[in-house]
Design an enzyme around this catalytic site. Structure first.
Site, PDB file in Angstrom:
ATOM      1  N   THR A  76      57.147  49.120  40.388  1.00  0.00           N
ATOM      2  CA  THR A  76      55.915  48.581  40.957  1.00  0.00           C
ATOM      3  C   THR A  76      54.746  49.092  40.144  1.00  0.00           C
ATOM      4  O   THR A  76      54.692  50.279  39.825  1.00  0.00           O
ATOM      5  CB  THR A  76      55.691  48.965  42.435  1.00  0.00           C
ATOM      6  OG1 THR A  76      54.346  48.710  42.806  1.00  0.00           O
ATOM      7  CG2 THR A  76      55.973  50.429  42.687  1.00  0.00           C
ATOM      8  N   ASP A 116      51.868  49.483  41.146  1.00  0.00           N
ATOM      9  CA  ASP A 116      51.042  50.364  41.969  1.00  0.00           C
ATOM     10  C   ASP A 116      51.578  51.796  41.968  1.00  0.00           C
ATOM     11  O   ASP A 116      50.905  52.707  42.446  1.00  0.00           O
ATOM     12  CB  ASP A 116      51.013  49.871  43.423  1.00  0.00           C
ATOM     13  CG  ASP A 116      50.315  48.534  43.568  1.00  0.00           C
ATOM     14  OD1 ASP A 116      49.640  48.107  42.619  1.00  0.00           O
ATOM     15  OD2 ASP A 116      50.452  47.909  44.635  1.00  0.00           O
ATOM     16  N   ARG A 141      24.019  44.169  32.892  1.00  0.00           N
ATOM     17  CA  ARG A 141      24.439  43.933  34.267  1.00  0.00           C
ATOM     18  C   ARG A 141      25.316  45.061  34.802  1.00  0.00           C
ATOM     19  O   ARG A 141      25.521  46.084  34.155  1.00  0.00           O
ATOM     20  CB  ARG A 141      25.194  42.597  34.355  1.00  0.00           C
ATOM     21  CG  ARG A 141      24.329  41.393  34.048  1.00  0.00           C
ATOM     22  CD  ARG A 141      25.125  40.111  34.151  1.00  0.00           C
ATOM     23  NE  ARG A 141      24.300  38.939  33.839  1.00  0.00           N
ATOM     24  CZ  ARG A 141      24.756  37.703  33.806  1.00  0.00           C
ATOM     25  NH1 ARG A 141      26.045  37.463  34.053  1.00  0.00           N
ATOM     26  NH2 ARG A 141      23.949  36.698  33.524  1.00  0.00           N
ATOM     27  N   GLY A 148      46.453  46.722  43.920  1.00  0.00           N
ATOM     28  CA  GLY A 148      46.634  47.997  44.610  1.00  0.00           C
ATOM     29  C   GLY A 148      46.423  47.788  46.090  1.00  0.00           C
ATOM     30  O   GLY A 148      45.324  47.950  46.596  1.00  0.00           O
ATOM     31  N   ARG A 149      47.493  47.385  46.787  1.00  0.00           N
ATOM     32  CA  ARG A 149      47.376  47.034  48.212  1.00  0.00           C
ATOM     33  C   ARG A 149      47.089  48.259  49.075  1.00  0.00           C
ATOM     34  O   ARG A 149      46.119  48.296  49.810  1.00  0.00           O
ATOM     35  CB  ARG A 149      48.660  46.354  48.676  1.00  0.00           C
ATOM     36  CG  ARG A 149      48.728  46.057  50.167  1.00  0.00           C
ATOM     37  CD  ARG A 149      49.989  45.298  50.537  1.00  0.00           C
ATOM     38  NE  ARG A 149      49.944  43.925  50.075  1.00  0.00           N
ATOM     39  CZ  ARG A 149      49.483  42.906  50.800  1.00  0.00           C
ATOM     40  NH1 ARG A 149      49.019  43.123  52.022  1.00  0.00           N
ATOM     41  NH2 ARG A 149      49.474  41.692  50.309  1.00  0.00           N
ATOM     42  N   GLU A 175      42.276  46.234  45.059  1.00  0.00           N
ATOM     43  CA  GLU A 175      42.260  45.031  45.893  1.00  0.00           C
ATOM     44  C   GLU A 175      42.347  45.364  47.383  1.00  0.00           C
ATOM     45  O   GLU A 175      41.875  44.613  48.235  1.00  0.00           O
ATOM     46  CB  GLU A 175      43.415  44.094  45.528  1.00  0.00           C
ATOM     47  CG  GLU A 175      44.783  44.684  45.802  1.00  0.00           C
ATOM     48  CD  GLU A 175      45.923  43.695  45.597  1.00  0.00           C
ATOM     49  OE1 GLU A 175      45.639  42.502  45.421  1.00  0.00           O
ATOM     50  OE2 GLU A 175      47.092  44.144  45.619  1.00  0.00           O
ATOM     51  N   ARG A 196      50.057  42.690  34.693  1.00  0.00           N
ATOM     52  CA  ARG A 196      51.492  42.816  34.489  1.00  0.00           C
ATOM     53  C   ARG A 196      52.047  41.715  33.599  1.00  0.00           C
ATOM     54  O   ARG A 196      53.243  41.424  33.628  1.00  0.00           O
ATOM     55  CB  ARG A 196      52.218  42.837  35.822  1.00  0.00           C
ATOM     56  CG  ARG A 196      52.007  41.632  36.717  1.00  0.00           C
ATOM     57  CD  ARG A 196      52.623  41.939  38.070  1.00  0.00           C
ATOM     58  NE  ARG A 196      52.556  40.848  39.014  1.00  0.00           N
ATOM     59  CZ  ARG A 196      52.669  41.024  40.333  1.00  0.00           C
ATOM     60  NH1 ARG A 196      52.822  42.232  40.820  1.00  0.00           N
ATOM     61  NH2 ARG A 196      52.621  40.001  41.158  1.00  0.00           N
TER      62      ARG A 196
END
Length: 384
Positions: free
Chosen positions: A154, A156, A191, A199-200, A252, A304
């Site tokens: 994963t 993450d 800016r 990344g839950r 995220e 990924r």
């Protein structure tokens, strides 16, 4: 000996090298390797009463079939997020509909069919490469008596029980390159850039990427943020930069204080909605609070995409080799792992016994919203 192998969940760079390592080592021992296509959907879709019609769900793997696959990203076996324990009737193959009693939630458990397929095909040991969902189900099969070996992947890096998961290094490398490249446009227009990374539940990818790219601020999934406080910090970062720009990285799964994770689209059959949109929301807030235009960029699947970097090649091949070596020694029911810099194994059920999250006290300044490495001595070479 006949091994089965599948890849489940999201794709990551390093899956193909892992498959190749398993096949090569197994072939050296005179074993067969049978690949299932599309994760757990492969064995679930295989009909033992129609072997010829079900061949499309299999891939016969030998040295010729895997000779060049380690040069590519993704997985030759393809992948899905199918969970055989929680299927809705309409998603089942036609030959399985009506054969299982629905739970109170309206889902069915197709495990008896999965076990029947493995028995029909003569699978002695099942090698599963995946994240929490894929490996949790593998652990369930282990409890049911099926011999399994789990390999964690994963980007993450959040599978509990291992310090490292296949795909993490490449995801960080892609992210660092993108963050650095975005400085060009952000600086040219003076800016603020907000870069959203996958990344839950774990902010490790955002944390390490922002640390290596030297972003001004990083918002991780573990720590809710105050938009006004962050805006003041970022405005000051921009003014202190001679080029008059600032860079912000965000997971995220990050949330504003008192808010919730941003989702979009319809929920899937397991009730999960896609995460995403927090970067855009933060960008709008920063513009409103600072008066400075923002550039918002979600890297999403670009993190990924493509071939694995050297570290993911190394770990993928290490995990695949370790898996076969342990099977040859008569050991199954484990997950390959890296702990304290060493390859090792842990019980297959370990992945379901806890959650792997950023050690905020050791790696993050929750007041300043940026990485802070409290102590390097004694940490692994890559910190994670």
């Amino acid at each position: 000996m006949r091994l089965g192998i599948l890849t489940g969940g999201g794709d990551v760079p390093g899956l193909n090298p892992c498959i190749k390592a398993v096949v090569r080592r197994a072939t050296e021992l005179g074993w067969e390797v049978l690949g299932f296509r599309r994760g757990w959907a492969g064995p679930m879709s295989y009909n033992p009463d129609d072997p010829e019609g079900s061949e499309k769900h299999l891939m016969r793997l030998n040295n010729d079939a895997v000779r060049t696959i380690d040069r590519k990203g993704g997985t030759i076996l393809h992948t899905t997020r199918t969970d055989p324990q929680w299927m809705v009737e309409e998603k089942l193959p036609d030959f399985l509909k009506g054969k299982f009693k629905p739970s109170e939630k309206g889902t069915v458990d197709t495990t008896p069919h999965i076990l029947r397929v493995f028995e029909h095909l003569g699978i002695d040991v099942m090698v599963t490469i995946g994240g929490d969902g894929t490996l949790n189900y593998a652990a369930q099969l282990d409890r049911e008596g099926m011999k399994i070996v789990s390999i964690p992947k994963t980007m993450d890096n959040d599978v509990f029980g291992t310090d490292y998961c296949i795909g993490f290094s490449t995801a960080v490398t892609r992210s660092v390159d993108a963050i650095s490249a975005l400085r060009t446009s952000t600086g040219s227009h003076e800016r603020i850039a907000v870069v959203e990374l996958f990344g839950r539940n774990s902010g490790e990818t955002a944390l390490i990427s922002s640390y290596l790219a030297d972003a001004d601020r990083a918002i991780i999934a573990e720590v809710p943020f105050n938009a006004e406080k962050l805006a003041a910090l970022v405005a000051a970062d921009r003014m202190e930069n001679p080029a008059r720009y600032a860079m912000v990285v965000i997971s995220e799964g990050a949330m504003m204080e008192g808010g919730e994770a941003q989702t979009y689209g319809q929920a899937d059959e397991y009730g999960r909605k896609r995460l995403g949109g927090i970067g855009h929301l933060l960008g709008e807030e920063l513009t409103r609070l600072t008066g400075v235009d923002t550039i918002t960029q979600s890297l999403a699947y670009l993190m990924r995409a493509g071939a694995p970097d050297a570290l993911d090649q190394m770990v993928a091949k290490g995990f695949g080799t370790l898996a076969v070596q342990e099977i040859a020694a008569g050991r199954t029911g484990f997950m390959t792992a890296v702990r304290d810099g060493n390859y090792t194994t842990v019980p297959a059920s370990t992945c379901a016994s806890g959650g792997k999250r950023v050690d905020v006290a050791s790696f993050y300044d929750a007041e300043a919203y940026r990485p802070r490495i409290a102590e390097v001595k004694g940490k692994p070479m890559f910190l994670y």
